[in-house]
Design a protein around this motif. Structure first.
Motif, PDB file in Angstrom:
ATOM      1  N   MET A   1       0.852  -1.191   0.000  1.00 42.67           N
ATOM      2  CA  MET A   1       0.000   0.000   0.000  1.00 42.67           C
ATOM      3  C   MET A   1       0.882   1.234   0.000  1.00 42.67           C
ATOM      4  O   MET A   1       1.924   1.261   0.623  1.00 42.67           O
ATOM      5  CB  MET A   1      -0.909  -0.037   1.230  1.00 42.67           C
ATOM      6  N   LEU A   2       0.455   2.252  -0.705  1.00 39.43           N
ATOM      7  CA  LEU A   2       1.189   3.510  -0.753  1.00 39.43           C
ATOM      8  C   LEU A   2       1.112   4.223   0.585  1.00 39.43           C
ATOM      9  O   LEU A   2       0.126   4.114   1.310  1.00 39.43           O
ATOM     10  CB  LEU A   2       0.597   4.426  -1.831  1.00 39.43           C
ATOM     11  N   LYS A   3       2.152   4.964   0.900  1.00 34.52           N
ATOM     12  CA  LYS A   3       2.165   5.774   2.109  1.00 34.52           C
ATOM     13  C   LYS A   3       1.319   7.017   1.874  1.00 34.52           C
ATOM     14  O   LYS A   3       1.083   7.421   0.739  1.00 34.52           O
ATOM     15  CB  LYS A   3       3.592   6.174   2.449  1.00 34.52           C
ATOM     16  N   VAL A   4       0.876   7.634   2.954  1.00 39.14           N
ATOM     17  CA  VAL A   4       0.021   8.810   2.868  1.00 39.14           C
ATOM     18  C   VAL A   4       0.718   9.915   2.069  1.00 39.14           C
ATOM     19  O   VAL A   4       0.101  10.562   1.226  1.00 39.14           O
ATOM     20  CB  VAL A   4      -0.363   9.317   4.275  1.00 39.14           C
ATOM     21  N   GLN A   5       2.016  10.123   2.303  1.00 41.75           N
ATOM     22  CA  GLN A   5       2.746  11.169   1.583  1.00 41.75           C
ATOM     23  C   GLN A   5       2.770  10.886   0.082  1.00 41.75           C
ATOM     24  O   GLN A   5       2.628  11.797  -0.728  1.00 41.75           O
ATOM     25  CB  GLN A   5       4.175  11.296   2.126  1.00 41.75           C
ATOM     26  N   GLU A   6       2.928   9.610  -0.300  1.00 38.72           N
ATOM     27  CA  GLU A   6       2.926   9.249  -1.716  1.00 38.72           C
ATOM     28  C   GLU A   6       1.564   9.509  -2.347  1.00 38.72           C
ATOM     29  O   GLU A   6       1.467   9.972  -3.485  1.00 38.72           O
ATOM     30  CB  GLU A   6       3.335   7.785  -1.887  1.00 38.72           C
ATOM     31  N   GLU A  25      -3.564   0.262  -9.104  1.00 43.64           N
ATOM     32  CA  GLU A  25      -3.744  -1.006  -8.402  1.00 43.64           C
ATOM     33  C   GLU A  25      -2.381  -1.620  -8.153  1.00 43.64           C
ATOM     34  O   GLU A  25      -1.552  -1.678  -9.052  1.00 43.64           O
ATOM     35  CB  GLU A  25      -4.594  -1.964  -9.234  1.00 43.64           C
ATOM     36  N   ASN A  26      -2.153  -2.105  -6.913  1.00 44.09           N
ATOM     37  CA  ASN A  26      -0.884  -2.732  -6.573  1.00 44.09           C
ATOM     38  C   ASN A  26      -1.062  -3.589  -5.328  1.00 44.09           C
ATOM     39  O   ASN A  26      -1.599  -3.126  -4.326  1.00 44.09           O
ATOM     40  CB  ASN A  26       0.189  -1.658  -6.325  1.00 44.09           C
ATOM     41  N   GLU A  27      -0.613  -4.812  -5.397  1.00 42.78           N
ATOM     42  CA  GLU A  27      -0.594  -5.737  -4.258  1.00 42.78           C
ATOM     43  C   GLU A  27      -1.913  -5.758  -3.489  1.00 42.78           C
ATOM     44  O   GLU A  27      -1.942  -5.640  -2.267  1.00 42.78           O
ATOM     45  CB  GLU A  27       0.557  -5.383  -3.319  1.00 42.78           C
ATOM     46  N   GLY A  28      -2.995  -5.896  -4.185  1.00 45.89           N
ATOM     47  CA  GLY A  28      -4.290  -6.038  -3.535  1.00 45.89           C
ATOM     48  C   GLY A  28      -4.935  -4.743  -3.101  1.00 45.89           C
ATOM     49  O   GLY A  28      -5.973  -4.768  -2.452  1.00 45.89           O
ATOM     50  N   ALA A  44      -9.367   5.004  -1.453  1.00 44.12           N
ATOM     51  CA  ALA A  44      -8.455   3.859  -1.411  1.00 44.12           C
ATOM     52  C   ALA A  44      -9.184   2.730  -0.702  1.00 44.12           C
ATOM     53  O   ALA A  44      -9.841   2.936   0.304  1.00 44.12           O
ATOM     54  CB  ALA A  44      -7.179   4.217  -0.660  1.00 44.12           C
ATOM     55  N   GLN A  45      -9.045   1.519  -1.232  1.00 42.95           N
ATOM     56  CA  GLN A  45      -9.676   0.372  -0.606  1.00 42.95           C
ATOM     57  C   GLN A  45      -8.932  -0.889  -1.022  1.00 42.95           C
ATOM     58  O   GLN A  45      -8.269  -0.908  -2.042  1.00 42.95           O
ATOM     59  CB  GLN A  45     -11.165   0.263  -0.971  1.00 42.95           C
ATOM     60  N   PRO A  46      -9.052  -1.933  -0.206  1.00 41.88           N
ATOM     61  CA  PRO A  46      -8.463  -3.207  -0.620  1.00 41.88           C
ATOM     62  C   PRO A  46      -9.172  -3.721  -1.868  1.00 41.88           C
ATOM     63  O   PRO A  46     -10.348  -3.482  -2.056  1.00 41.88           O
ATOM     64  CB  PRO A  46      -8.728  -4.133   0.570  1.00 41.88           C
ATOM     65  N   ALA A  47      -8.423  -4.415  -2.718  1.00 41.20           N
ATOM     66  CA  ALA A  47      -9.023  -4.970  -3.930  1.00 41.20           C
ATOM     67  C   ALA A  47     -10.114  -5.960  -3.559  1.00 41.20           C
ATOM     68  O   ALA A  47     -10.033  -6.642  -2.548  1.00 41.20           O
ATOM     69  CB  ALA A  47      -7.956  -5.650  -4.780  1.00 41.20           C
ATOM     70  N   GLY A  48     -11.114  -6.060  -4.357  1.00 43.28           N
ATOM     71  CA  GLY A  48     -12.213  -6.983  -4.092  1.00 43.28           C
ATOM     72  C   GLY A  48     -13.395  -6.281  -3.456  1.00 43.28           C
ATOM     73  O   GLY A  48     -14.503  -6.776  -3.495  1.00 43.28           O
ATOM     74  N   GLN A  49     -13.143  -5.144  -2.811  1.00 45.16           N
ATOM     75  CA  GLN A  49     -14.235  -4.376  -2.229  1.00 45.16           C
ATOM     76  C   GLN A  49     -14.517  -3.200  -3.150  1.00 45.16           C
ATOM     77  O   GLN A  49     -13.620  -2.635  -3.742  1.00 45.16           O
ATOM     78  CB  GLN A  49     -13.853  -3.827  -0.855  1.00 45.16           C
TER      79      GLN A  49
END
Length: 169
Positions: A1-6, A25-28, A44-49
């Protein structure tokens, strides 16, 4: 998951570009950003949701500002500078292949790759465009002489934006 600053950096880049919608999209994980008018909305959300974010309009009348915070703001109309039209028909434009930050030199303490008057060959590196922590070397594409550098060091550039004018040989 990307950091908040990114994520904040991505939002700034998208907001300053002409892109209307961006999906990463990256790593779920999935980040989707959509621009409506001058507002950028990020989700931002986990993939699948599935999370739907709809733009909301806030009427100006509903904004409450304390009287103590209101100050008179005077704005002067920007002074029009004379525009000098140059014959750019026979000049080659080196354009940015991506949205990112323009760097004229390989490091902050180094000399710029090129300046106005520099001779370049088609495989000469003229600048770096940094996008998402990747530094991409941009080549001249033609043999010739740099006539003008159109952007400043550290400036955000857009896809297709002219960076240099080159007088081909």
């Amino acid at each position: 998951m990307l950091k908040v600053q990114e994520i904040r950096e991505l939002i700034k880049l998208i907001d300053q570009s002409s892109i209307d919608e961006f999906v990463y999209e990256n790593e779920g994980s999935k980040i989707k950003m959509k621009k409506t008018g001058s507002v950028t909305i990020a989700a931002a959300q986990p993939a699948g949701q599935t999370v739907s974010v709809e733009p909301q309009t806030v009427p100006v009348e509903s904004v409450v500002v304390p009287a103590a915070a209101v100050q008179e703001v005077k704005q002067e109309a920007p002074k029009a500078e004379p525009v000098v039209e140059e014959n750019t028909e026979n000049l080659h434009k080196i354009t940015s292949p991506m949205v990112g930050t323009f760097y004229a030199s390989p490091s902050p303490d180094a000399d710029p790759y090129v300046t106005a008057g520099s001779k370049v060959s088609k495989d000469s590196i003229v600048c770096i465009v940094e996008a998402m922590k990747l530094f991409n070397e941009i080549e001249a594409e033609v043999n010739g002489e740099i006539v003008e550098v159109l952007v400043k060091n550290g400036q955000l550039v857009e896809y297709g934006q002219p960076l240099f004018l080159v007088k081909p040989e």
